[in-house]
Scaffold this motif. Structure first.
Motif, PDB file in Angstrom:
ATOM      1  N   VAL A  90      30.441  85.203  40.211  1.00 30.13           N
ATOM      2  CA  VAL A  90      30.350  85.460  38.779  1.00 30.13           C
ATOM      3  C   VAL A  90      29.144  84.783  38.141  1.00 30.13           C
ATOM      4  CG1 VAL A  90      32.812  85.916  38.463  1.00 30.13           C
ATOM      5  CG2 VAL A  90      31.951  83.576  38.257  1.00 30.13           C
ATOM      6  N   PHE A  91      28.490  83.885  38.878  1.00 27.44           N
ATOM      7  CA  PHE A  91      27.339  83.172  38.330  1.00 27.44           C
ATOM      8  C   PHE A  91      26.467  82.681  39.469  1.00 27.44           C
ATOM      9  CE2 PHE A  91      25.305  79.115  37.281  1.00 27.44           C
ATOM     10  CZ  PHE A  91      24.576  79.478  36.166  1.00 27.44           C
ATOM     11  N   TYR A  92      25.173  82.764  39.260  1.00 28.56           N
ATOM     12  CA  TYR A  92      24.246  82.119  40.186  1.00 28.56           C
ATOM     13  C   TYR A  92      22.986  81.747  39.425  1.00 28.56           C
ATOM     14  CZ  TYR A  92      21.033  86.081  40.555  1.00 28.56           C
ATOM     15  OH  TYR A  92      20.099  87.047  40.286  1.00 28.56           O
ATOM     16  N   HIS A  93      22.304  80.767  39.937  1.00 32.24           N
ATOM     17  CA  HIS A  93      21.058  80.304  39.332  1.00 32.24           C
ATOM     18  C   HIS A  93      20.139  79.880  40.466  1.00 32.24           C
ATOM     19  CE1 HIS A  93      18.616  78.784  36.028  1.00 32.24           C
ATOM     20  NE2 HIS A  93      18.359  77.725  36.777  1.00 32.24           N
ATOM     21  N   GLU A  94      18.888  80.257  40.391  1.00 34.38           N
ATOM     22  CA  GLU A  94      17.943  79.902  41.441  1.00 34.38           C
ATOM     23  C   GLU A  94      17.263  78.571  41.113  1.00 34.38           C
ATOM     24  OE1 GLU A  94      15.218  83.005  42.427  1.00 34.38           O
ATOM     25  OE2 GLU A  94      16.786  84.515  42.458  1.00 34.38           O
ATOM     26  N   PHE A  95      17.098  77.759  42.142  1.00 34.62           N
ATOM     27  CA  PHE A  95      16.446  76.464  42.008  1.00 34.62           C
ATOM     28  C   PHE A  95      15.283  76.392  42.986  1.00 34.62           C
ATOM     29  CE2 PHE A  95      20.736  75.747  40.524  1.00 34.62           C
ATOM     30  CZ  PHE A  95      20.564  74.915  39.428  1.00 34.62           C
ATOM     31  N   ASN A  96      14.250  75.664  42.620  1.00 36.98           N
ATOM     32  CA  ASN A  96      13.102  75.467  43.503  1.00 36.98           C
ATOM     33  C   ASN A  96      13.346  74.337  44.504  1.00 36.98           C
ATOM     34  OD1 ASN A  96      11.592  77.475  42.254  1.00 36.98           O
ATOM     35  ND2 ASN A  96      10.879  76.063  40.685  1.00 36.98           N
ATOM     36  N   ASP A  97      14.278  73.471  44.158  1.00 40.72           N
ATOM     37  CA  ASP A  97      14.552  72.292  44.986  1.00 40.72           C
ATOM     38  C   ASP A  97      16.048  72.239  45.301  1.00 40.72           C
ATOM     39  OD1 ASP A  97      14.394  69.768  46.224  1.00 40.72           O
ATOM     40  OD2 ASP A  97      14.585  68.719  44.319  1.00 40.72           O
ATOM     41  N   VAL A  98      16.389  72.071  46.556  1.00 42.72           N
ATOM     42  CA  VAL A  98      17.796  72.035  46.964  1.00 42.72           C
ATOM     43  C   VAL A  98      18.534  70.867  46.323  1.00 42.72           C
ATOM     44  CG1 VAL A  98      17.440  70.704  49.071  1.00 42.72           C
ATOM     45  CG2 VAL A  98      19.348  72.290  48.934  1.00 42.72           C
ATOM     46  N   ASN A  99      17.855  69.760  46.081  1.00 44.31           N
ATOM     47  CA  ASN A  99      18.503  68.609  45.443  1.00 44.31           C
ATOM     48  C   ASN A  99      18.909  68.911  44.005  1.00 44.31           C
ATOM     49  OD1 ASN A  99      18.372  66.880  47.707  1.00 44.31           O
ATOM     50  ND2 ASN A  99      16.208  66.522  47.276  1.00 44.31           N
TER      51      ASN A  99
END
Length: 57
Positions: A10-19
């Motif tokens: 139902v939700f996702y967000h992309e991040f450049n850093d896994v931390n």
């Protein structure tokens, strides 16, 4: 036989850093259901209001 119900994304967000992603996931796990529903519905501006209401209870 499966022991868990089917899961729906139902939700996702992309991040450049896994931390950053791990940190955000930990933060969201502590949130109330209303705050989680707000980000699912893309109502990020409600988060401060929902935080204030929770502290008053």
């Amino acid at each position: 036989m499966y022991t868990r119900k089917p899961v729906k994304l139902v939700f996702y967000h992309e991040f450049n850093d896994v931390n950053q992603a791990i940190s955000f996931e930990k933060q969201v796990k502590g949130w109330s259901r209303k705050k989680k529903e707000a980000i699912i519905n893309n109502n990020w501006d409600l988060l401060p209001l929902l935080s204030r209401n929770r502290m008053k209870d």
